[in-house]
Motif scaffolding. Structure first.
Motif, mmCIF file in Angstrom:
data_model
loop_
_atom_site.group_PDB
_atom_site.id
_atom_site.type_symbol
_atom_site.label_atom_id
_atom_site.label_comp_id
_atom_site.label_asym_id
_atom_site.label_seq_id
_atom_site.Cartn_x
_atom_site.Cartn_y
_atom_site.Cartn_z
ATOM 1 N N THR A 15 -4.278 5.304 -6.231
ATOM 2 C CA THR A 15 -4.473 4.622 -7.510
ATOM 3 C C THR A 15 -3.425 3.528 -7.688
ATOM 4 N N GLY A 16 -3.838 2.463 -8.383
ATOM 5 C CA GLY A 16 -2.924 1.364 -8.660
ATOM 6 C C GLY A 16 -2.294 0.788 -7.411
ATOM 7 N N SER A 17 -3.120 0.496 -6.412
ATOM 8 C CA SER A 17 -2.563 0.165 -5.100
ATOM 9 C C SER A 17 -2.816 -1.264 -4.650
ATOM 10 N N SER A 18 -3.092 -2.166 -5.577
ATOM 11 C CA SER A 18 -3.311 -3.553 -5.158
ATOM 12 C C SER A 18 -1.999 -4.303 -4.967
ATOM 13 N N ARG A 19 -0.876 -3.686 -5.401
ATOM 14 C CA ARG A 19 0.426 -4.338 -5.232
ATOM 15 C C ARG A 19 1.526 -3.275 -5.168
ATOM 16 N N GLY A 20 2.726 -3.726 -4.860
ATOM 17 C CA GLY A 20 3.902 -2.871 -4.950
ATOM 18 C C GLY A 20 3.877 -1.665 -4.033
ATOM 19 N N ILE A 21 4.364 -0.554 -4.569
ATOM 20 C CA ILE A 21 4.475 0.679 -3.787
ATOM 21 C C ILE A 21 3.118 1.148 -3.296
ATOM 22 N N VAL A 37 -8.577 3.699 0.335
ATOM 23 C CA VAL A 37 -9.348 3.100 -0.751
ATOM 24 C C VAL A 37 -8.349 2.525 -1.734
ATOM 25 N N VAL A 38 -8.335 1.207 -1.852
ATOM 26 C CA VAL A 38 -7.386 0.496 -2.706
ATOM 27 C C VAL A 38 -7.973 0.413 -4.113
ATOM 28 N N ASN A 39 -7.395 1.193 -5.002
ATOM 29 C CA ASN A 39 -7.858 1.168 -6.393
ATOM 30 C C ASN A 39 -7.118 0.090 -7.184
ATOM 31 N N TYR A 40 -7.855 -0.626 -8.009
ATOM 32 C CA TYR A 40 -7.279 -1.646 -8.880
ATOM 33 C C TYR A 40 -7.940 -1.524 -10.244
ATOM 34 N N ARG A 41 -7.266 -2.031 -11.270
ATOM 35 C CA ARG A 41 -7.862 -2.029 -12.605
ATOM 36 C C ARG A 41 -8.523 -3.364 -12.911
ATOM 37 N N GLU A 42 -7.815 -4.463 -12.666
ATOM 38 C CA GLU A 42 -8.340 -5.792 -13.013
ATOM 39 C C GLU A 42 -8.296 -6.781 -11.856
ATOM 40 N N LYS A 43 -7.323 -6.650 -10.972
ATOM 41 C CA LYS A 43 -7.061 -7.681 -9.963
ATOM 42 C C LYS A 43 -7.871 -7.434 -8.691
ATOM 43 N N ARG A 44 -9.168 -7.645 -8.781
ATOM 44 C CA ARG A 44 -10.025 -7.402 -7.615
ATOM 45 C C ARG A 44 -9.643 -8.291 -6.430
ATOM 46 N N LYS A 45 -9.365 -9.554 -6.695
ATOM 47 C CA LYS A 45 -9.041 -10.471 -5.609
ATOM 48 C C LYS A 45 -7.809 -10.007 -4.859
ATOM 49 N N ALA A 47 -6.723 -6.934 -4.599
ATOM 50 C CA ALA A 47 -7.085 -5.745 -3.824
ATOM 51 C C ALA A 47 -7.853 -6.137 -2.562
ATOM 52 N N GLU A 48 -8.775 -7.080 -2.691
ATOM 53 C CA GLU A 48 -9.554 -7.521 -1.536
ATOM 54 C C GLU A 48 -8.672 -8.204 -0.500
ATOM 55 N N THR A 49 -7.671 -8.947 -0.968
ATOM 56 C CA THR A 49 -6.738 -9.594 -0.037
ATOM 57 C C THR A 49 -5.959 -8.550 0.750
ATOM 58 N N LEU A 50 -5.535 -7.492 0.075
ATOM 59 C CA LEU A 50 -4.823 -6.411 0.761
ATOM 60 C C LEU A 50 -5.731 -5.728 1.776
ATOM 61 N N ALA A 51 -6.961 -5.411 1.371
ATOM 62 C CA ALA A 51 -7.895 -4.753 2.289
ATOM 63 C C ALA A 51 -8.156 -5.626 3.520
ATOM 64 N N ALA A 52 -8.268 -6.927 3.316
ATOM 65 C CA ALA A 52 -8.484 -7.845 4.435
ATOM 66 C C ALA A 52 -7.258 -7.880 5.349
ATOM 67 N N GLU A 53 -6.071 -7.860 4.755
ATOM 68 C CA GLU A 53 -4.831 -7.844 5.528
ATOM 69 C C GLU A 53 -4.761 -6.589 6.395
ATOM 70 N N ILE A 54 -5.145 -5.450 5.809
ATOM 71 C CA ILE A 54 -5.140 -4.187 6.560
ATOM 72 C C ILE A 54 -6.134 -4.251 7.709
ATOM 73 N N ALA A 55 -7.323 -4.794 7.433
ATOM 74 C CA ALA A 55 -8.343 -4.917 8.483
ATOM 75 C C ALA A 55 -7.874 -5.840 9.605
ATOM 76 N N ASP A 56 -7.233 -6.939 9.241
ATOM 77 C CA ASP A 56 -6.733 -7.881 10.246
ATOM 78 C C ASP A 56 -5.676 -7.243 11.140
#
Length: 258
Positions: A15-21, A37-45, A47-56
């Motif tokens: 939870t709350g994993s689009s930034r920080g810890i 699974v990267v959970n976010y409340r508002e910042k979808r972009k 979260a998607e950037t993080l998921a893409a970074e992980i995939a890369d």
């Protein structure tokens, strides 16, 4: 240590994993072979950037928007993860808040206590024996019953400690299902939004912690959180990161040493 269920990667909801810890924990666990699974409340972009970074980087990640303080949104979050992947193996309760300028008076308790126990209860039917729940907290909250919290942080400390206590009250249910439960508590973590907010409100509180020694980094703390998802430890074990002066004082009755 294994990070798979059989031959399949574990499904880890943070939870709350689009930034920080939370984001760094996602990177660490994905690097070890989990699907995060990267959970976010508002910042979808974000979260998607993080998921893409992980995939890369060769890892596996997806994003899931939800406000865990909203019971229906939390329910949909768990149901959607299970519907997509067929299971949920690990729940990392990382999201917290209450220092936001526009936060309602009861928001800290709603998010830091009620949402934590609510999400754990929703996840329980889907976690297999051997599954894990990890609760992320701070020394300032964990030790708040016996040590004064920094000015301006008292409400957050009390609500996060209430969340920890409420989760500990569920350990009988966790034990019945064979679910591990670990608390990870850290001193102020250098570079986090909480430290930046405290520095604005009460710079002396942060300076006082720095005077005790180097603050843990986001990377150090996130690694401890990731390690807790596979740690062989008693139910309700607490892992402490940094803040040795806290540990030299008597611990609270509910805590165990890590």
């Amino acid at each position: 240590m294994t990070t798979t269920t059989g031959t399949e990667p574990r499904i880890v909801l943070i939870t709350g994993s689009s930034r920080g810890i939370g984001a760094e924990t996602a990177r660490v666990l994905a690097g070890r072979g989990d699907h995060v699974v990267v959970n976010y409340r508002e910042k979808r972009k974000r979260a998607e950037t993080l998921a893409a970074e992980i995939a890369d980087a060769g890892g596996s990640a997806s994003v899931a928007g939800a406000d865990i303080a909203d019971p229906e949104s939390a329910r949909a979050l768990v149901e959607n993860v299970v519907a997509e992947f067929g299971r949920l193996d690990v729940l990392v309760l990382n999201a917290s808040g209450g220092l936001e300028r526009d936060a309602a008076p009861d928001y800290a308790m709603l998010l830091n206590r009620d949402a934590q126990t609510g999400l754990a209860a929703l996840a329980l039917p889907h976690l297999p024996a051997g599954g894990r729940i990890v609760f992320v907290t701070s020394h300032q909250a964990h030790f708040s019953p016996t040590r004064q919290a920094p000015p301006g942080y008292e409400q957050i400390a009390a609500s996060k400690r209430a969340g920890e206590d409420a989760l500990r009250a569920m350990t009988g249910e966790f034990a019945d299902r064979g679910i591990g439960f670990t608390v990870v508590s850290g001193d102020m973590i250098d570079g986090t939004i909480i430290v930046r907010l405290l520095e604005r409100r009460d710079p002396d509180a942060v300076t006082e912690r720095r005077d005790q020694g180097d603050l843990p980094t986001v990377e150090e703390f996130a690694t401890a959180v990731a390690d807790a998802t596979t740690l062989d430890a008693p139910l309700g074990h607490t892992v402490y990161v940094g803040g040795q002066d806290f540990l030299s004082e008597p611990t609270t009755p509910a805590a165990s040493h890590g």
